[in-house]
Design a protein around this motif. Sequence first.
Motif, PDB file in Angstrom:
ATOM      1  N   ILE A 299       0.837  -1.201   0.000  1.00  0.00           N
ATOM      2  CA  ILE A 299       0.000   0.000   0.000  1.00  0.00           C
ATOM      3  C   ILE A 299       0.872   1.251   0.000  1.00  0.00           C
ATOM      4  CG2 ILE A 299      -1.865  -1.139   1.260  1.00  0.00           C
ATOM      5  CD1 ILE A 299      -0.998   0.555   3.721  1.00  0.00           C
ATOM      6  N   ASP A 300       0.306   2.358  -0.462  1.00  0.00           N
ATOM      7  CA  ASP A 300       0.929   3.668  -0.318  1.00  0.00           C
ATOM      8  C   ASP A 300       0.520   4.247   1.032  1.00  0.00           C
ATOM      9  OD1 ASP A 300       2.012   3.563  -2.908  1.00  0.00           O
ATOM     10  OD2 ASP A 300       0.122   4.294  -3.776  1.00  0.00           O
ATOM     11  N   ASP A 301       1.393   5.057   1.599  1.00  0.00           N
ATOM     12  CA  ASP A 301       1.104   5.683   2.889  1.00  0.00           C
ATOM     13  C   ASP A 301       0.236   6.914   2.659  1.00  0.00           C
ATOM     14  OD1 ASP A 301       1.033   6.363   5.495  1.00  0.00           O
ATOM     15  OD2 ASP A 301       3.152   6.851   5.704  1.00  0.00           O
ATOM     16  N   GLN A 302      -1.043   6.672   2.387  1.00  0.00           N
ATOM     17  CA  GLN A 302      -1.999   7.736   2.105  1.00  0.00           C
ATOM     18  C   GLN A 302      -3.269   7.512   2.919  1.00  0.00           C
ATOM     19  OE1 GLN A 302      -2.744   7.815  -2.088  1.00  0.00           O
ATOM     20  NE2 GLN A 302      -0.597   8.181  -2.640  1.00  0.00           N
ATOM     21  N   PRO A 303      -3.998   8.569   3.228  1.00  0.00           N
ATOM     22  CA  PRO A 303      -5.238   8.426   4.000  1.00  0.00           C
ATOM     23  C   PRO A 303      -6.243   7.518   3.287  1.00  0.00           C
ATOM     24  CG  PRO A 303      -4.573  10.732   3.890  1.00  0.00           C
ATOM     25  CD  PRO A 303      -3.689   9.981   2.942  1.00  0.00           C
ATOM     26  N   GLY A 304      -6.890   6.670   4.060  1.00  0.00           N
ATOM     27  CA  GLY A 304      -7.974   5.856   3.526  1.00  0.00           C
ATOM     28  C   GLY A 304      -7.575   4.511   2.967  1.00  0.00           C
ATOM     29  N   GLN A 305      -6.258   4.220   2.879  1.00  0.00           N
ATOM     30  CA  GLN A 305      -5.827   2.959   2.280  1.00  0.00           C
ATOM     31  C   GLN A 305      -6.287   1.748   3.098  1.00  0.00           C
ATOM     32  OE1 GLN A 305      -3.192   2.586  -0.731  1.00  0.00           O
ATOM     33  NE2 GLN A 305      -4.855   4.020  -0.996  1.00  0.00           N
ATOM     34  N   LEU A 306      -6.103   1.798   4.407  1.00  0.00           N
ATOM     35  CA  LEU A 306      -6.531   0.671   5.239  1.00  0.00           C
ATOM     36  C   LEU A 306      -8.036   0.492   5.194  1.00  0.00           C
ATOM     37  CD1 LEU A 306      -4.257   1.013   8.408  1.00  0.00           C
ATOM     38  CD2 LEU A 306      -4.183  -0.772   6.676  1.00  0.00           C
TER      39      LEU A 306
END
Length: 361
Positions: A299-306
């Motif tokens: 994953i990219d470390d961006q809001p909402g990924q999880l």
Amino acid sequence: MRTALVIGTGLIGTSAALSLAGRGVVVHLTDHDPEQARTAAALGAGTDEAPGGPVDLAIVAAPPAHVAGVLADAMRRGLARGYIDVASVKGGPRRELEALGLDLAAYIGTHPMSGREKSGPLAATADLFEGRPWVLTPTRDTDTEVLNLALELVSHCRAVPVVMDADAHDRAVALVSHMPHLVSSMVAARLEHAEESAVRLCGQGIRDVTRIAASDPRMWIDILSANPGPVADLLSDVAGDLEETVRALRALQSSDEAKRGEGVAGIQDVLRRGNAGQVRVPGKHGSAPRAYEVVAVLIDDQPGQLARIFADAGRAGVNIEDVRIEHATGQQAGLVQLMVEPQAAAVLSAALRERGWAIRQ
């Protein structure tokens, strides 16, 4: 239980107060630092005003070294019908109370087996104890009404009551809590003056081992001072294992084949015993440990990924049993390890690939 008094509004006291207040119990809060009690009250844990008369249950959430003194003062003043403490050590405080000549029918020692690396009321949560063991140490002298009040508290906090002898409890927490904390601190101490180039290589393994070393040293001095004997006995055993392991590793450096064989056998032994001990650690919700398959997602470390991953797993009808995140060094990316039932791993992998996720084999 309709009323309670929490004496000590740190992490544990405030969390218990939040749970009780959420169940409609009128909670009064007090602390040696009035500002801390006011903070807990502002969080919704109760009121920092003194009760008008005896409450149903007084909960002493003071450091172990001060528990007996605080309890004795509360009991002599008749502040409650029943008294408990939530200190992490049980045998010592009870013996101190006995030495003071107090009638202990109205008292029961308890210990919620939950906590965080952070301390103070701002770290408290109403769900801190949910699903966690809460040890009760009644004796033949304990009044049934007081035991029932303690059980009601545990129920309100959605914890799991466990009845133990006080000294057996102290030996147990030395094994599963106090000794591991010191070992974690000793491993973390190796990093203090390590080369920066080495520290930058830290991965999830070292984070797991050193996580609890971040706890407040002052709090742990109080805890360890109240239970030094059992912890020292366990560390002595660990020291013996360390000496044997060092000898085995030195043997692996030898040019003598027989000595190298002894070294291999020594390392195999400690690793085998480690495996045997690790599988005894309870699994999810305290049940027997389960073997899960890991689905690793980049994953990219961006809001909402999880949130997206969990939502996509839900659409696939797969329950995520546990999750772990490894952050890539020097990159705004990471690896999410989703633990699922073995039969669900292939289903989840296929579903996530269809939705554009990169799966690491």
